[in-house]
Design a protein around this motif. Sequence first.
Motif, PDB file in Angstrom:
ATOM      1  N   VAL A 139       0.858  -1.174   0.000  1.00  0.00           N
ATOM      2  CA  VAL A 139       0.000   0.000   0.000  1.00  0.00           C
ATOM      3  C   VAL A 139       0.899   1.231   0.000  1.00  0.00           C
ATOM      4  CG1 VAL A 139      -1.776   1.275   1.265  1.00  0.00           C
ATOM      5  CG2 VAL A 139      -1.841  -1.214   1.210  1.00  0.00           C
ATOM      6  N   ILE A 140       0.646   2.143  -0.942  1.00  0.00           N
ATOM      7  CA  ILE A 140       1.474   3.335  -1.082  1.00  0.00           C
ATOM      8  C   ILE A 140       0.601   4.582  -1.062  1.00  0.00           C
ATOM      9  CG2 ILE A 140       3.322   2.142  -2.321  1.00  0.00           C
ATOM     10  CD1 ILE A 140       2.177   3.213  -4.940  1.00  0.00           C
ATOM     11  N   ASP A 141       1.230   5.695  -0.741  1.00  0.00           N
ATOM     12  CA  ASP A 141       0.533   6.976  -0.716  1.00  0.00           C
ATOM     13  C   ASP A 141       1.132   7.838  -1.825  1.00  0.00           C
ATOM     14  OD1 ASP A 141      -1.074   9.080   0.016  1.00  0.00           O
ATOM     15  OD2 ASP A 141       0.134   9.645   1.751  1.00  0.00           O
ATOM     16  N   LEU A 142       0.298   8.258  -2.756  1.00  0.00           N
ATOM     17  CA  LEU A 142       0.739   9.093  -3.880  1.00  0.00           C
ATOM     18  C   LEU A 142      -0.212  10.255  -4.057  1.00  0.00           C
ATOM     19  CD1 LEU A 142       1.337   6.385  -6.657  1.00  0.00           C
ATOM     20  CD2 LEU A 142       3.095   7.630  -5.422  1.00  0.00           C
ATOM     21  N   PRO A 143       0.308  11.378  -4.567  1.00  0.00           N
ATOM     22  CA  PRO A 143      -0.619  12.445  -4.943  1.00  0.00           C
ATOM     23  C   PRO A 143      -1.523  11.928  -6.061  1.00  0.00           C
ATOM     24  CG  PRO A 143       1.654  13.225  -4.955  1.00  0.00           C
ATOM     25  CD  PRO A 143       1.694  11.741  -4.772  1.00  0.00           C
ATOM     26  N   GLU A 144      -2.771  12.349  -6.056  1.00  0.00           N
ATOM     27  CA  GLU A 144      -3.731  11.823  -7.028  1.00  0.00           C
ATOM     28  C   GLU A 144      -3.280  12.042  -8.465  1.00  0.00           C
ATOM     29  OE1 GLU A 144      -8.489  11.899  -7.897  1.00  0.00           O
ATOM     30  OE2 GLU A 144      -7.741  12.379  -5.915  1.00  0.00           O
ATOM     31  N   ALA A 145      -2.674  13.196  -8.741  1.00  0.00           N
ATOM     32  CA  ALA A 145      -2.216  13.476 -10.103  1.00  0.00           C
ATOM     33  C   ALA A 145      -1.179  12.456 -10.555  1.00  0.00           C
ATOM     34  CB  ALA A 145      -1.646  14.889 -10.180  1.00  0.00           C
ATOM     35  N   ALA A 146      -0.281  12.087  -9.649  1.00  0.00           N
ATOM     36  CA  ALA A 146       0.751  11.105  -9.995  1.00  0.00           C
ATOM     37  C   ALA A 146       0.165   9.702 -10.123  1.00  0.00           C
ATOM     38  CB  ALA A 146       1.855  11.120  -8.941  1.00  0.00           C
ATOM     39  N   ALA A 147      -0.855   9.410  -9.327  1.00  0.00           N
ATOM     40  CA  ALA A 147      -1.436   8.072  -9.323  1.00  0.00           C
ATOM     41  C   ALA A 147      -2.276   7.785 -10.560  1.00  0.00           C
ATOM     42  CB  ALA A 147      -2.289   7.895  -8.070  1.00  0.00           C
ATOM     43  N   THR A 148      -2.815   8.810 -11.187  1.00  0.00           N
ATOM     44  CA  THR A 148      -3.728   8.628 -12.314  1.00  0.00           C
ATOM     45  C   THR A 148      -3.114   7.764 -13.415  1.00  0.00           C
ATOM     46  OG1 THR A 148      -4.774  10.738 -11.846  1.00  0.00           O
ATOM     47  CG2 THR A 148      -5.121   9.834 -14.041  1.00  0.00           C
ATOM     48  N   MET A 149      -1.872   8.033 -13.768  1.00  0.00           N
ATOM     49  CA  MET A 149      -1.208   7.273 -14.845  1.00  0.00           C
ATOM     50  C   MET A 149      -1.087   5.794 -14.463  1.00  0.00           C
ATOM     51  SD  MET A 149       2.625   7.734 -16.432  1.00  0.00           S
ATOM     52  CE  MET A 149       3.426   7.366 -14.890  1.00  0.00           C
ATOM     53  N   PHE A 150      -0.689   5.522 -13.202  1.00  0.00           N
ATOM     54  CA  PHE A 150      -0.517   4.138 -12.768  1.00  0.00           C
ATOM     55  C   PHE A 150      -1.854   3.414 -12.673  1.00  0.00           C
ATOM     56  CE2 PHE A 150       3.308   6.190 -10.775  1.00  0.00           C
ATOM     57  CZ  PHE A 150       4.223   5.641 -11.667  1.00  0.00           C
ATOM     58  N   ILE A 151      -2.911   4.131 -12.325  1.00  0.00           N
ATOM     59  CA  ILE A 151      -4.253   3.533 -12.297  1.00  0.00           C
ATOM     60  C   ILE A 151      -4.670   3.140 -13.710  1.00  0.00           C
ATOM     61  CG2 ILE A 151      -6.706   4.013 -11.900  1.00  0.00           C
ATOM     62  CD1 ILE A 151      -5.815   5.778  -9.523  1.00  0.00           C
ATOM     63  N   GLN A 152      -4.445   4.047 -14.671  1.00  0.00           N
ATOM     64  CA  GLN A 152      -4.800   3.770 -16.067  1.00  0.00           C
ATOM     65  C   GLN A 152      -4.006   2.602 -16.628  1.00  0.00           C
ATOM     66  OE1 GLN A 152      -4.148   7.611 -17.851  1.00  0.00           O
ATOM     67  NE2 GLN A 152      -6.179   8.361 -17.267  1.00  0.00           N
TER      68      GLN A 152
ATOM     69  N   GLY B  80      -3.167   0.064 -14.890  1.00  0.00           N
ATOM     70  CA  GLY B  80      -3.544  -1.129 -14.134  1.00  0.00           C
ATOM     71  C   GLY B  80      -2.510  -1.563 -13.117  1.00  0.00           C
ATOM     72  N   LYS B  81      -1.625  -0.655 -12.731  1.00  0.00           N
ATOM     73  CA  LYS B  81      -0.565  -1.012 -11.785  1.00  0.00           C
ATOM     74  C   LYS B  81      -0.963  -0.773 -10.334  1.00  0.00           C
ATOM     75  CE  LYS B  81       3.068  -0.376 -15.140  1.00  0.00           C
ATOM     76  NZ  LYS B  81       4.292   0.273 -15.517  1.00  0.00           N
ATOM     77  N   ILE B  82      -1.887   0.152 -10.099  1.00  0.00           N
ATOM     78  CA  ILE B  82      -2.370   0.415  -8.746  1.00  0.00           C
ATOM     79  C   ILE B  82      -3.885   0.609  -8.771  1.00  0.00           C
ATOM     80  CG2 ILE B  82      -0.204   1.485  -7.974  1.00  0.00           C
ATOM     81  CD1 ILE B  82      -1.569   4.227  -8.241  1.00  0.00           C
ATOM     82  N   GLU B  83      -4.486   0.499  -7.594  1.00  0.00           N
ATOM     83  CA  GLU B  83      -5.915   0.789  -7.456  1.00  0.00           C
ATOM     84  C   GLU B  83      -6.118   1.518  -6.136  1.00  0.00           C
ATOM     85  OE1 GLU B  83      -7.345  -3.491  -5.612  1.00  0.00           O
ATOM     86  OE2 GLU B  83      -7.610  -3.127  -7.736  1.00  0.00           O
ATOM     87  N   LYS B  84      -7.129   2.353  -6.103  1.00  0.00           N
ATOM     88  CA  LYS B  84      -7.428   3.124  -4.901  1.00  0.00           C
ATOM     89  C   LYS B  84      -7.897   2.177  -3.805  1.00  0.00           C
ATOM     90  CE  LYS B  84      -8.644   7.696  -4.320  1.00  0.00           C
ATOM     91  NZ  LYS B  84      -8.957   8.851  -5.022  1.00  0.00           N
ATOM     92  N   VAL B  85      -7.367   2.360  -2.593  1.00  0.00           N
ATOM     93  CA  VAL B  85      -7.723   1.486  -1.480  1.00  0.00           C
ATOM     94  C   VAL B  85      -9.015   1.942  -0.827  1.00  0.00           C
ATOM     95  CG1 VAL B  85      -7.006   0.637   0.781  1.00  0.00           C
ATOM     96  CG2 VAL B  85      -5.335   0.854  -1.036  1.00  0.00           C
ATOM     97  N   PHE B  86      -9.144   3.226  -0.559  1.00  0.00           N
ATOM     98  CA  PHE B  86     -10.359   3.738   0.061  1.00  0.00           C
ATOM     99  C   PHE B  86     -10.431   5.236  -0.159  1.00  0.00           C
ATOM    100  CE2 PHE B  86      -7.124   3.989   3.368  1.00  0.00           C
ATOM    101  CZ  PHE B  86      -7.254   5.298   3.800  1.00  0.00           C
ATOM    102  N   GLU B  87     -11.618   5.747   0.005  1.00  0.00           N
ATOM    103  CA  GLU B  87     -11.829   7.190  -0.058  1.00  0.00           C
ATOM    104  C   GLU B  87     -11.736   7.728   1.358  1.00  0.00           C
ATOM    105  OE1 GLU B  87     -12.311   9.310  -2.595  1.00  0.00           O
ATOM    106  OE2 GLU B  87     -12.059   7.683  -4.010  1.00  0.00           O
ATOM    107  N   PRO B  88     -10.820   8.653   1.637  1.00  0.00           N
ATOM    108  CA  PRO B  88     -10.741   9.176   2.994  1.00  0.00           C
ATOM    109  C   PRO B  88     -12.008   9.933   3.382  1.00  0.00           C
ATOM    110  CG  PRO B  88      -9.173  10.283   1.531  1.00  0.00           C
ATOM    111  CD  PRO B  88      -9.880   9.252   0.722  1.00  0.00           C
ATOM    112  N   VAL B  89     -12.418   9.716   4.604  1.00  0.00           N
ATOM    113  CA  VAL B  89     -13.550  10.442   5.164  1.00  0.00           C
ATOM    114  C   VAL B  89     -13.142  10.930   6.542  1.00  0.00           C
ATOM    115  CG1 VAL B  89     -15.311   9.146   3.909  1.00  0.00           C
ATOM    116  CG2 VAL B  89     -14.561   8.337   6.138  1.00  0.00           C
ATOM    117  N   ASP B  90     -13.884  11.869   7.083  1.00  0.00           N
ATOM    118  CA  ASP B  90     -13.563  12.389   8.400  1.00  0.00           C
ATOM    119  C   ASP B  90     -14.226  11.509   9.448  1.00  0.00           C
ATOM    120  OD1 ASP B  90     -12.473  13.960  10.323  1.00  0.00           O
ATOM    121  OD2 ASP B  90     -13.949  15.558  10.138  1.00  0.00           O
ATOM    122  N   ASP B  91     -13.686  10.317   9.623  1.00  0.00           N
ATOM    123  CA  ASP B  91     -14.240   9.334  10.526  1.00  0.00           C
ATOM    124  C   ASP B  91     -13.088   8.690  11.276  1.00  0.00           C
ATOM    125  OD1 ASP B  91     -16.146   7.566  11.675  1.00  0.00           O
ATOM    126  OD2 ASP B  91     -15.677   6.067  10.153  1.00  0.00           O
TER     127      ASP B  91
END
Length: 118
Positions: free
Chosen positions: A24-37, A39-50
Motif C-alpha cells: 500500500v502506497i501513498d501518492l498524490p492523485e495526479a501522480a497516481a492517475t497514470m498508474f491507475i490507467q 492497471g498497476k495500482i488501485e485506490k484502497v479507500f476514499e478518505p472520510v472524516d471518521d
Amino acid sequence: MYKVVSEFKVKVKGEVMVMVAGSVIDLPEAAATMFIQQGKIEKVFEPVDDLDERMAIMGENTSPDEVLPYVTSFDSLVIPFNSPLRYQYWKGGQSPCDTLKELGRCDLIPKYRDPHGN
C-alpha cells in the motif's frame, strides 16, 4: 492510499524504487492517475472524516506474536486484531486516545481525536 496490483519500478528523487504487488502506497492523485490507467495500482479507500478511517490499518502487517498496540516510526497507532479486548475500541474497548496515553504518546492524541468530541 493505493494498493499495488502489479509490480513496477518508478524513479523517485533520482532513485529507482520497486513497488511490490500487494503493498500500500501513498501518492498524490495526479501522480497516481497514470498508474491507475496502466492497471498497476488501485485506490484502497476514499478518505472520510471518521475515526475508523483515520486509524492505522489495524494489525494488517503485524506478526501473530505482536499483540500489544504500538506507534510506528510514522507516528501511526497500530492496534493488532489479536490484541487484548481492552485495546479493541471497535469492540467496546478503550478509546485510541486512552491507548495513546498508556503508550506515553499523548502528543498524537489530536491526530486521533474524534472531531465531534467523542
